[in-house]
Design a protein around this motif. Structure first.
Motif, PDB file in Angstrom:
ATOM      1  N   ARG A   4      -5.233   0.821   2.754  1.00  0.00           N
ATOM      2  CA  ARG A   4      -4.815  -0.434   3.401  1.00  0.00           C
ATOM      3  C   ARG A   4      -6.035  -1.270   3.775  1.00  0.00           C
ATOM      4  NH1 ARG A   4       0.173  -2.161   6.403  1.00  0.00           N
ATOM      5  NH2 ARG A   4      -0.488  -3.925   7.665  1.00  0.00           N
ATOM      6  N   CYS A  44       0.838  -1.192   0.000  1.00  0.00           N
ATOM      7  CA  CYS A  44       0.000   0.000   0.000  1.00  0.00           C
ATOM      8  C   CYS A  44       0.879   1.249   0.000  1.00  0.00           C
ATOM      9  CB  CYS A  44      -0.901   0.031   1.238  1.00  0.00           C
ATOM     10  SG  CYS A  44      -1.810  -1.496   1.510  1.00  0.00           S
ATOM     11  N   ASN A  92       0.310   4.054   1.345  1.00  0.00           N
ATOM     12  CA  ASN A  92      -0.036   4.982   2.421  1.00  0.00           C
ATOM     13  C   ASN A  92       1.157   5.212   3.333  1.00  0.00           C
ATOM     14  OD1 ASN A  92      -1.082   2.094   3.130  1.00  0.00           O
ATOM     15  ND2 ASN A  92      -0.655   3.026   5.122  1.00  0.00           N
ATOM     16  N   ASP A  99       3.358  -1.495   3.851  1.00  0.00           N
ATOM     17  CA  ASP A  99       3.095  -0.153   3.335  1.00  0.00           C
ATOM     18  C   ASP A  99       4.320   0.726   3.539  1.00  0.00           C
ATOM     19  OD1 ASP A  99       3.033   0.485   6.055  1.00  0.00           O
ATOM     20  OD2 ASP A  99       0.852   0.579   6.149  1.00  0.00           O
TER      21      ASP A  99
END
Length: 201
Positions: free
Chosen positions: A39, A29, A31, A61
């Motif tokens: 997520r 992800c 993020n 992530d």
């Protein structure tokens, strides 16, 4: 006990009786904070992959990569950042989660893939997801993410999943339409993964 399937995937049963295939599936992800709705969407895909196909997914992530991911070269990465990049490279299949930022993917998300050798992801199954502010961002999966993985010659599944941020409430069920698209994409991903593993067996 592990055994070898005809499609080249090993399997085992966990304590809950769920057959778990031991392919290395990585969700990544883009993020840089938590909790993040991008997520949440990848974790929903991971849950479907496990429930429907016994596939475990490790979700990573930019938070896992840490500030070291900003290194200009592979040599400049610290251990955490290098571990994330190597996990992506070594995965048998990828589930991508992208928060939409100013009509595209975030710069650090793209930077991660700038650090990856182009040939490493060739023929790798990839499931695309994205979360944006509204419907005007929905084509980011087709205009930004799919061409990115096309460059790597990865096999993106036909069904991509886009959700507006207002549709995702952490801890609440996903909208029926989003859940249906996830189910469809997961079927396509599992079929691609099985075909790839069978060919390599």
């Amino acid at each position: 006990m592990d055994s070898l399937r005809g499609d080249g995937l090993s399997k085992r049963s966990d304590n809950e009786g769920v057959e778990v295939r031991t392919s290395r599936i990585v969700g990544f992800c883009g993020n840089s904070w938590r909790p993040a709705k991008s997520r949440v969407l990848v974790e929903a895909v991971a849950a479907d992959l496990r429930a429907q196909h016994g596939l475990n997914t490790t979700v990573l992530d930019l938070v896992d990569a840490g500030c070291g991911i900003a290194g200009f070269t592979r040599i400049a990465l610290d251990d955490n950042a290098r571990a994330v990049v190597e996990a992506i490279e070594q995965a048998d299949g990828l589930v991508i989660g992208c928060p939409v930022f100013q009509g595209s993917y975030p710069g650090l998300f793209k930077h991660v893939f700038d650090l990856i050798e182009p040939s490493v992801l060739r023929n790798r199954p990839v499931l695309l997801t994205a979360v944006g502010g509204g419907l005007r961002h929905s084509l980011v999966v087709e205009h930004q993410l799919r061409p990115l993985f096309g460059f790597f010659e990865a096999c993106t599944v036909s069904t991509a999943i886009y959700a507006s941020s207002g549709e995702i409430v952490p801890g609440e069920p996903l909208a029926p339409m989003t859940a249906a698209r996830i189910a469809n994409a997961v079927e396509q991903f599992a079929a691609l993964l099985g075909g790839r593993q069978a060919a390599a067996a």
